[in-house]
Design an enzyme around this catalytic site. Structure first.
Site, PDB file in Angstrom:
ATOM      1  N   GLU A   1       0.797  -1.220   0.000  1.00  0.00           N
ATOM      2  CA  GLU A   1       0.000   0.000   0.000  1.00  0.00           C
ATOM      3  C   GLU A   1       0.835   1.279   0.000  1.00  0.00           C
ATOM      4  OE1 GLU A   1      -3.278   0.345  -0.312  1.00  0.00           O
ATOM      5  OE2 GLU A   1      -3.514  -1.834  -0.500  1.00  0.00           O
TER       6      GLU A   1
ATOM      7  N   SER B   1     -46.622 -35.104  32.225  1.00  0.00           N
ATOM      8  CA  SER B   1     -46.314 -35.645  33.554  1.00  0.00           C
ATOM      9  C   SER B   1     -45.145 -34.950  34.230  1.00  0.00           C
ATOM     10  CB  SER B   1     -46.026 -37.144  33.450  1.00  0.00           C
ATOM     11  OG  SER B   1     -47.188 -37.836  33.014  1.00  0.00           O
TER      12      SER B   1
END
Length: 793
Positions: A117, A489
């Site tokens: 860069e 249950s």
């Protein structure tokens, strides 16, 4: 007149023309005049351009923005959700970023970025003027060509300037770069750049990109990996390894070239880096599946912080242990897939036409499987060839597998020549594969049934694990906290707890005999309840009845204590009264609850009678590590007590009987420990299957059922479906936990091997219920003797 004197010219005559020293032609004279004019024009233009440029710059400089956002850099940081042991579970925010100070950024990563860069970053003062001139001349040839942006200029552009490309913006970019360099150090500028730059897949900054693409922290990247990451800024959307691996690797090679040219690496290092095979993270490649957990945490944080939750860099630490979460996830998925293997084969997910050209086959298969991605251990594949006892298929990774024998068992109907079109398997069919018990592949299908799992610490209320469904990507509905289902249950223990308070005892004899109500006495609807096995066993102790989950006994208990009293009693455990109407059907769990609510209710029994609200978030801190909020469990004092300690102790003992000899007897047999308790739950027509159980240190609840309620199957039950999931998890969670030996608290006495509340012993409690009711057929002499022996005991 002397010889040196010139003669006088006649008056009135014209002077004689002078002869030039170097005579020029008329054409040359014309050219010279043009050069003089051009030079004057150029100098004038240059002078006027310089004046205009100077005036322009003088006018632009005062309009340059302040750079406070750089000098006090505070990037948008996502919310990150962690387990209690520091494993990242989820991340939320428009920008995925992990701010990393430049001092912690690896040098190899910095070198790779600078090489590609801005190789002269540490030498220039923000602008590479040679590069700017070179780019300006290039733009005369190619108007859209722009470049030569230094890292400082990129920072200026990304923070302050519009995205359009023109010369005015370029001038502003240069001026801003000079201003930035004047106020920030090189290290500060590089730090901003490496944390701010967009790198695709919502990743901002190289630390985030490393985690997203490579699945590792930035501190661990190799030279080859750093070069790949450094190649992303040029085209982050179209050249990242997720969208285009070939272009990403081409950029990596370019970065390595630039690094070598700039002297950051040697030729040998470059060669070694090129030889490294990179492993990229896949979308499903996550350390712990906790999507439902992370989303629940996100909702809680958003309710407090609003949109700022996604930009403040909040680190949210949960109460969940990553290992236990993974164990819960695996256990639930295994339980669901075990159920699905018992279901009829539903057929392939799709069909495609296979190309005759082998060179095109891989591309066509990959294209088809993109629409049917792998679902963790359930792999997608395209069938290449089919024989009655052999199927060949290609998976997403290009591997070709052969399925034979047991692997074809479930899909056998689809391999028949008479198979219906919807289930027929042929070349081009998109199918699902899963590894079998002997590591061979088996054909199956994606499940339709759903499930939920939640575990919590009964002493604190902290959630230890949560799995809200089979697959979050397919169904974001969190069944743990959103699914209101009949508990069946699994609600009975709370009815039994109310019965202990009303004077019934574990030794109370209760008749398991038929009950019925005609329409006139039952609000216009006849009701004749049954036991799950359709049998009636006559008189039995309350302990045995709970272990066997006898419906008739539960109804008789509820008749005795009164439905309104039981309804109110349920609220002590956190149940909603309105969701459990005060009718006798409450005895069979006909109301509704969520897995989370049921787990919280069982925690009351497990911790000795204290009701604690479940909590998930342990700590919130900001991006700098400062603690913003922290939750600590309350001390277990009497202000939190909702159940007598003796009642909780006896209920624990009764529920241990369920796991020892009752409907969940497999529990103690598998885990080989007596200190676990729980209750199975199967609703009418087996539409919901539950198991709720606990150890002194952990409560866990499992539910399975269809989102649109329908029968799971005549032979399916909570003990068969949900209990195995619970056992798989508890086997992991209790692996290193010693057996807990609880002692009876004050107010509990033991008589003939049975525990009683002091106020309700055989001398004062209710000894029997419903013995006047007859069984469907008269008992034999042997039955009568058994009953008499029971009374003697």
């Amino acid at each position: 007149m002397s010889s040196t004197e010139r003669p006088e010219e006649p008056s009135g005559s014209a002077p004689a023309p002078r002869t030039p020293l170097f005579p020029l032609s008329s054409r040359a004279m014309y050219a010279l005049r043009l050069v003089r004019i051009a030079a004057g024009f150029f100098l004038g233009t240059l002078l006027s351009s310089t004046v205009v440029a100077a005036i322009t710059i003088m006018l632009m400089v005062p309009n340059l923005p302040d750079i406070d956002s750089l000098t006090d850099y505070r990037p948008k940081l996502p919310m990150r959700v962690f387990s209690s042991d520091g494993v990242l579970l989820g991340e939320f925010g428009e920008e995925r970023r992990h701010f990393t100070p430049i001092g912690e950024m690896p040098k190899v990563m910095q070198d790779a970025v600078l090489a590609v860069e801005d190789a002269h970053f540490r030498e220039h003062h923000g602008v590479d003027f040679k590069g700017v001139i070179r780019a300006g001349l290039a733009s005369l040839v190619r108007p859209k060509s722009q470049g030569a942006s230094t890292i400082t200029m990129q920072v200026a552009r990304n923070f302050y300037l519009p995205t359009r490309k023109d010369y005015v913006r370029k001038i502003y970019e240069i001026l801003l770069a000079l201003k930035i360099e004047n106020e920030l150090s090189k290290e500060q500028i590089l730090e901003v750049y490496m944390n701010q730059i967009f790198l695709g897949q919502r990743a901002h900054g190289f630390a985030a990109a490393s985690e997203i693409y490579l699945g590792k922290p930035i501190a661990e990247v190799t030279l080859a990996e750093a070069a790949m990451l450094a190649g992303l800024p040029q085209s982050p959307t179209h050249a990242n390894p997720t969208t285009n691996r070939r272009r990403a690797m081409a950029r990596q090679q370019h970065v390595l070239d630039r690094m070598q040219d700039a002297g950051f690496i040697t030729a040998a290092q470059s060669t070694q880096a090129r030889a490294q095979t990179l492993r990229f993270r896949t979308p499903g490649d996550v350390p712990v599946h906790a999507e439902y957990l992370a989303e629940t945490a996100r909702q809680l944080i958003y309710s407090q912080y609003g949109d700022a939750a996604y930009t403040r860099g909040l680190d949210v630490t949960l109460t969940v242990d990553a290992g236990e979460q993974l164990a819960a996830y695996r256990a639930l998925r295994k339980g669901i897939m075990d159920f699905e293997r018992r279901q009829p084969y539903r057929g392939p997910e799709a069909h495609i036409d296979l190309p005759s050209d082998d060179a095109e086959l891989d591309a066509r298969v990959l294209e088809a499987l993109v629409e049917h991605p792998d679902n963790d251990e359930l792999k997608s594949a395209v069938v290449l060839s089919v024989e009655p006892k052999r199927v060949e298929a290609q998976m997403e990774n290009g591997e070709t597998v052969t399925i034979t024998g047991e692997g074809l068992k479930q899909a056998a109907p689809g391999l028949s020549a008479r198979a219906a079109a919807r289930i027929r398997i042929g070349p081009g069919s998109v199918i699902r594969l899963v590894k079998g018990a002997k590591d061979g592949w088996a054909i199956t299908h994606l499940p339709e049934v759903e499930g939920a799992f939640v575990a919590m610490d009964p002493a604190t209320g902290g959630i230890r694990a949560m799995v809200g469904g089979f697959d979050y990507s397919k169904n974001q509905f969190n069944h743990v906290i959103q699914a209101w289902r009949q508990p069946g249950s699994s609600l009975k223990p709370f009815i039994y707890s109310a019965a202990l308070d009303k004077g019934l005892m574990p030794s109370t004899i209760i008749n398991d005999a038929p009950l019925s109500w005609d329409a006139e006495s039952n609000g216009g609807q006849a009701w004749e309840p049954k036991n799950s096995d359709g049998k009636f066993d006559g008189p039995m102790t309350m302990r045995s009845a709970l272990a066997a989950s006898k419906n008739m006994v539960s109804i008789r208990i509820l008749q005795t204590i009164g439905a309104p009293f039981a309804q109110d009693w349920l609220t002590h455990f956190g149940f909603d009264a309105e969701k459990h109407p005060a009718y006798l059907t409450m005895a069979l769990g006909a109301g509704s609850t969520t897995p989370m609510q049921l787990a919280s209710a069982y925690s009351v029994i497990a911790n000795g009678g204290y009701r604690l609200d479940p909590f998930l978030i342990r700590k919130i801190s900001d991006g700098r590590g400062r603690t913003l909020a922290e939750w600590r469990p309350p001390a277990l004092d009497e202000s939190l007590r909702v159940l007598d300690e003796g009642n909780a102790f006896i209920m624990t003992d009764l529920l241990q009987e369920v796991t020892r000899s009752g409907t969940a007897s497999r529990a103690q047999a598998v885990l080989k420990r007596p200190d676990i308790a729980g209750k199975t739950g199967t609703t009418n027509d087996a539409m919901d299957a539950w198991f709720a159980g606990f150890h002194h240190s952990m409560v866990a609840v499992v539910w399975m059922g269809y989102d649109n309620p329908r029968k799971l199957g005549d032979r399916e039950s909570g003990g068969g479906l949900s209990l195995p999931v619970w056992l798989d998890f508890m086997g992991h969670a209790l692996k290193t936990t010693p057996v807990h030996e609880s002692q009876p608290p004050d107010g509990v006495v033991r008589i003939n091997g049975e525990f009683y509340l002091e106020e309700h012993t055989p001398a004062s409690g209710i000894s029997s219920l419903g013995l006047e009711d007859a069984l469907p057929s008269a008992p034999t002499d042997s039955d009568r003797k058994s009953i008499l022996d029971l009374f003697k005991h």
